[in-house]
Structures are given as structure tokens and as C-alpha cells.
Scaffold this motif. Sequence first.
Motif, PDB file in Angstrom:
ATOM      1  N   PHE A  31      19.815  -2.410  12.029  1.00  0.00           N
ATOM      2  CA  PHE A  31      18.365  -2.495  11.841  1.00  0.00           C
ATOM      3  C   PHE A  31      17.633  -1.591  12.822  1.00  0.00           C
ATOM      4  CE2 PHE A  31      19.943  -6.572  10.289  1.00  0.00           C
ATOM      5  CZ  PHE A  31      19.267  -6.685   9.082  1.00  0.00           C
ATOM      6  N   GLU A  32      16.522  -1.040  12.348  1.00  0.00           N
ATOM      7  CA  GLU A  32      15.661  -0.229  13.212  1.00  0.00           C
ATOM      8  C   GLU A  32      14.218  -0.708  13.048  1.00  0.00           C
ATOM      9  OE1 GLU A  32      14.473   4.435  14.173  1.00  0.00           O
ATOM     10  OE2 GLU A  32      16.035   3.983  12.710  1.00  0.00           O
ATOM     11  N   PRO A  33      13.489  -0.873  14.155  1.00  0.00           N
ATOM     12  CA  PRO A  33      12.099  -1.304  14.044  1.00  0.00           C
ATOM     13  C   PRO A  33      11.169  -0.123  13.744  1.00  0.00           C
ATOM     14  CG  PRO A  33      12.704  -1.116  16.353  1.00  0.00           C
ATOM     15  CD  PRO A  33      13.941  -0.791  15.555  1.00  0.00           C
ATOM     16  N   PHE A  34      10.142  -0.400  12.958  1.00  0.00           N
ATOM     17  CA  PHE A  34       9.096   0.584  12.656  1.00  0.00           C
ATOM     18  C   PHE A  34       7.751  -0.121  12.707  1.00  0.00           C
ATOM     19  CE2 PHE A  34      12.752   2.667  10.788  1.00  0.00           C
ATOM     20  CZ  PHE A  34      12.509   4.015  11.003  1.00  0.00           C
ATOM     21  N   ASN A  35       6.706   0.646  12.994  1.00  0.00           N
ATOM     22  CA  ASN A  35       5.360   0.087  12.915  1.00  0.00           C
ATOM     23  C   ASN A  35       4.559   0.856  11.876  1.00  0.00           C
ATOM     24  OD1 ASN A  35       5.004   2.384  14.922  1.00  0.00           O
ATOM     25  ND2 ASN A  35       2.896   1.713  14.688  1.00  0.00           N
ATOM     26  N   ILE A  36       3.518   0.220  11.357  1.00  0.00           N
ATOM     27  CA  ILE A  36       2.709   0.799  10.286  1.00  0.00           C
ATOM     28  C   ILE A  36       1.411   1.349  10.878  1.00  0.00           C
ATOM     29  CG2 ILE A  36       1.564   0.353   8.085  1.00  0.00           C
ATOM     30  CD1 ILE A  36       4.652   0.152   8.053  1.00  0.00           C
ATOM     31  N   PRO A  37       1.242   2.690  10.873  1.00  0.00           N
ATOM     32  CA  PRO A  37       0.054   3.290  11.481  1.00  0.00           C
ATOM     33  C   PRO A  37      -1.082   3.580  10.500  1.00  0.00           C
ATOM     34  CG  PRO A  37       1.675   4.986  11.081  1.00  0.00           C
ATOM     35  CD  PRO A  37       2.246   3.702  10.523  1.00  0.00           C
ATOM     36  N   SER A  38      -0.810   3.493   9.184  1.00  0.00           N
ATOM     37  CA  SER A  38      -1.841   3.841   8.199  1.00  0.00           C
ATOM     38  C   SER A  38      -1.878   2.807   7.083  1.00  0.00           C
ATOM     39  CB  SER A  38      -1.567   5.229   7.596  1.00  0.00           C
ATOM     40  OG  SER A  38      -0.523   5.153   6.640  1.00  0.00           O
ATOM     41  N   GLY A  39      -2.913   2.908   6.241  1.00  0.00           N
ATOM     42  CA  GLY A  39      -3.116   1.921   5.187  1.00  0.00           C
ATOM     43  C   GLY A  39      -2.579   2.315   3.839  1.00  0.00           C
ATOM     44  N   SER A  40      -1.651   3.264   3.765  1.00  0.00           N
ATOM     45  CA  SER A  40      -1.185   3.741   2.457  1.00  0.00           C
ATOM     46  C   SER A  40      -0.376   2.708   1.685  1.00  0.00           C
ATOM     47  CB  SER A  40      -0.347   5.013   2.631  1.00  0.00           C
ATOM     48  OG  SER A  40       0.890   4.715   3.256  1.00  0.00           O
ATOM     49  N   MET A  41       0.103   1.651   2.383  1.00  0.00           N
ATOM     50  CA  MET A  41       0.886   0.625   1.695  1.00  0.00           C
ATOM     51  C   MET A  41       0.146  -0.701   1.589  1.00  0.00           C
ATOM     52  SD  MET A  41       3.746   1.538   0.344  1.00  0.00           S
ATOM     53  CE  MET A  41       4.644  -0.014   0.224  1.00  0.00           C
ATOM     54  N   ILE A  42      -1.165  -0.700   1.863  1.00  0.00           N
ATOM     55  CA  ILE A  42      -1.976  -1.896   1.612  1.00  0.00           C
ATOM     56  C   ILE A  42      -1.867  -2.237   0.124  1.00  0.00           C
ATOM     57  CG2 ILE A  42      -4.370  -2.729   1.490  1.00  0.00           C
ATOM     58  CD1 ILE A  42      -5.010  -1.043   3.945  1.00  0.00           C
ATOM     59  N   PRO A  43      -1.693  -3.499  -0.270  1.00  0.00           N
ATOM     60  CA  PRO A  43      -1.745  -4.728   0.521  1.00  0.00           C
ATOM     61  C   PRO A  43      -0.386  -5.220   1.023  1.00  0.00           C
ATOM     62  CG  PRO A  43      -1.697  -5.308  -1.785  1.00  0.00           C
ATOM     63  CD  PRO A  43      -1.640  -3.802  -1.735  1.00  0.00           C
ATOM     64  N   THR A  44       0.696  -4.514   0.652  1.00  0.00           N
ATOM     65  CA  THR A  44       2.034  -4.967   1.053  1.00  0.00           C
ATOM     66  C   THR A  44       2.218  -4.903   2.560  1.00  0.00           C
ATOM     67  OG1 THR A  44       2.885  -4.164  -1.059  1.00  0.00           O
ATOM     68  CG2 THR A  44       4.500  -4.618   0.660  1.00  0.00           C
ATOM     69  N   LEU A  45       1.801  -3.789   3.145  1.00  0.00           N
ATOM     70  CA  LEU A  45       1.906  -3.582   4.586  1.00  0.00           C
ATOM     71  C   LEU A  45       0.543  -3.209   5.138  1.00  0.00           C
ATOM     72  CD1 LEU A  45       5.227  -1.508   4.646  1.00  0.00           C
ATOM     73  CD2 LEU A  45       4.953  -3.941   5.196  1.00  0.00           C
ATOM     74  N   LEU A  46       0.198  -3.782   6.285  1.00  0.00           N
ATOM     75  CA  LEU A  46      -1.097  -3.547   6.901  1.00  0.00           C
ATOM     76  C   LEU A  46      -0.923  -2.754   8.191  1.00  0.00           C
ATOM     77  CD1 LEU A  46      -2.665  -7.122   6.530  1.00  0.00           C
ATOM     78  CD2 LEU A  46      -2.718  -5.223   4.884  1.00  0.00           C
ATOM     79  N   VAL A  47      -1.967  -2.034   8.565  1.00  0.00           N
ATOM     80  CA  VAL A  47      -1.951  -1.349   9.857  1.00  0.00           C
ATOM     81  C   VAL A  47      -1.743  -2.395  10.952  1.00  0.00           C
ATOM     82  CG1 VAL A  47      -3.295   0.035  11.479  1.00  0.00           C
ATOM     83  CG2 VAL A  47      -3.481   0.473   9.020  1.00  0.00           C
ATOM     84  N   GLY A  48      -0.780  -2.137  11.828  1.00  0.00           N
ATOM     85  CA  GLY A  48      -0.464  -3.103  12.879  1.00  0.00           C
ATOM     86  C   GLY A  48       0.725  -3.981  12.582  1.00  0.00           C
ATOM     87  N   ASP A  49       1.327  -3.839  11.389  1.00  0.00           N
ATOM     88  CA  ASP A  49       2.565  -4.552  11.086  1.00  0.00           C
ATOM     89  C   ASP A  49       3.741  -3.872  11.791  1.00  0.00           C
ATOM     90  OD1 ASP A  49       1.371  -6.408   9.433  1.00  0.00           O
ATOM     91  OD2 ASP A  49       2.004  -5.466   7.559  1.00  0.00           O
ATOM     92  N   TYR A  50       4.668  -4.680  12.272  1.00  0.00           N
ATOM     93  CA  TYR A  50       5.924  -4.190  12.840  1.00  0.00           C
ATOM     94  C   TYR A  50       7.050  -4.796  12.014  1.00  0.00           C
ATOM     95  CZ  TYR A  50       3.268  -2.564  16.874  1.00  0.00           C
ATOM     96  OH  TYR A  50       2.375  -1.905  17.680  1.00  0.00           O
ATOM     97  N   LEU A  51       7.951  -3.949  11.544  1.00  0.00           N
ATOM     98  CA  LEU A  51       8.962  -4.436  10.622  1.00  0.00           C
ATOM     99  C   LEU A  51      10.341  -3.891  10.959  1.00  0.00           C
ATOM    100  CD1 LEU A  51       9.497  -1.860   8.474  1.00  0.00           C
ATOM    101  CD2 LEU A  51       7.206  -2.529   7.784  1.00  0.00           C
ATOM    102  N   PHE A  52      11.358  -4.569  10.421  1.00  0.00           N
ATOM    103  CA  PHE A  52      12.730  -4.109  10.553  1.00  0.00           C
ATOM    104  C   PHE A  52      13.178  -3.474   9.246  1.00  0.00           C
ATOM    105  CE2 PHE A  52      13.376  -7.182  14.161  1.00  0.00           C
ATOM    106  CZ  PHE A  52      13.757  -6.213  15.094  1.00  0.00           C
ATOM    107  N   VAL A  53      13.875  -2.350   9.385  1.00  0.00           N
ATOM    108  CA  VAL A  53      14.427  -1.622   8.252  1.00  0.00           C
ATOM    109  C   VAL A  53      15.954  -1.707   8.327  1.00  0.00           C
ATOM    110  CG1 VAL A  53      14.754   0.698   7.310  1.00  0.00           C
ATOM    111  CG2 VAL A  53      12.479  -0.056   8.020  1.00  0.00           C
ATOM    112  N   SER A  54      16.585  -2.100   7.239  1.00  0.00           N
ATOM    113  CA  SER A  54      18.046  -2.186   7.217  1.00  0.00           C
ATOM    114  C   SER A  54      18.627  -0.791   7.005  1.00  0.00           C
ATOM    115  CB  SER A  54      18.522  -3.149   6.121  1.00  0.00           C
ATOM    116  OG  SER A  54      18.078  -2.709   4.850  1.00  0.00           O
TER     117      SER A  54
END
Length: 245
Positions: A31-54
Motif C-alpha cells: 500500500f502507498e498513501p496519497f492525498n487529494i489536492p484537487s476537486g476533479s474526483m468530487i463527490p467520490t474524493l474530496l480535497v483533503g482526503d488521504y487514502l491508501f492505494v493497493s
Amino acid sequence: MAKKKSGGWLESIKTILYAALIAIGIRTVAFEPFNIPSGSMIPTLLVGDYLFVSKYSYGYSRHSIPFSPSLFEGRIWARMPERGDVAVFKLPRDTRQDYIKRIVGLPGDRIQVIRGVLHVNGEPARREPLGDFVAEGDGPRMTVRLFREFLPGGNNHLIVEQSDDGPLDNTPEFVVPAGHVFAMGDNRDNSLDSRVPGAVGVIPLDNLVGRAEFIFFSVDGSARWWQVWGWPFAIRYARIFSAVR
């Protein structure tokens, strides 16, 4: 005493090195952590979300390793993404940049957007209207339309649309080449994605980093780093440990 001190420093350095190697190993194969810096994936992902990628979801390429060293070509234990996956990938024109979008087209697919509706191989993806949605966190707040989109094959997810006559709401038909996928943001009118060939375009399978799995932390940006008293109120508690769908 001097020998003991020297030995103590040596053991500390070894411990730090071992910890770093373990962290790099986990980040490379698991797993690698990533953060979301932009709103291109709203509403699924919001600016300020931190997520794990498999990292294992699609197999491993050189982009699975930090700094993308040219150790080998292609993918090891390669697996094809599913239509509907939210994936992190290296931008084809600049592999130093990570992008995250939803995969809507697989090799050989014909993709087109007509009046805001995604078409896959000539079949329109059904959109179920769910009312208004207030989009914030990437520029001024605005009210947009929320839909549930159903992709061919059964996967469904949420998208938002400001209108159906924007610059990216009517596109030519794209044929996804072999060894590539086509990706779009869920914030359909505010996403730089495969619909823009000169900026993103189709994504080589080798550029896939991994599949987004779950959000482990999220903040709404209302408290700056020095506003310690505001930190507890800036956390989006409801989003923590939520799956990315």
C-alpha cells in the motif's frame, strides 16, 4: 564507555535503516498513501482526503517503485483493471506527476461523451438523478447536479455535472489502443483527463500505480497548521476508513 556509546549509535542507525527498508518494501508491494489536492474526483474524493492505494491490484511496473527507476519494462503479474476502478497513475507526458481518476474504458473500447452522457461502445451509461450537490474545496462553492452513473458491466458510482453543454460534454469518439485505458474524473465538468489528448490522453497500463482502496484520514481545510485549537473540528470523521467506490 566510548565503545558502548559507539555501539549504541550504530544500533540506532541500523534500526532506522531497517525501518526505512521495511517502509519502502510495504510502499512498493502493498500500500502507498496519497492525498487529494484537487476537486476533479468530487463527490467520490474530496480535497483533503488521504487514502491508501493497493500496489498489487494490477501487478508491478517500474512505477510501483519510488522514483520509478528503469529496472525493468512492462508489468510483473499484470492484471487488467476493471471498468469503474478508481486508479492512481503516472501522467503519460510527465511521469513525475501522479493523477487519480476513474477508469471507464479498457483496451479496444470506443468512448464518447454526448451531451454530458458517457457512451461505451455505443451504449449510453444510464444516469440516475439524485438532486443537487454542493461542491466545495476546489474553488468557490457551487451547487451542481448529482447522478448515479451505471457503467456497462454493472459497476455504478456517483458523478456531478454542472451542465451538459460544457467543453468536455461533447467529444469525438476515442478508440482505446491496446495496452491502454481511458480515465475520467467524477467531477465531469472540472477534470483534466483522457478526454483531453494533449494534456492526459489514454493511459498506458505500465503507468498504473495502483487502485484506490479506502480513505484513512480527511480534513476540510478549515484550520491551518498553526491553528491547533481548530484541528479537531477540521477532521471529516465520517469519511475515515470509508471505502473508495
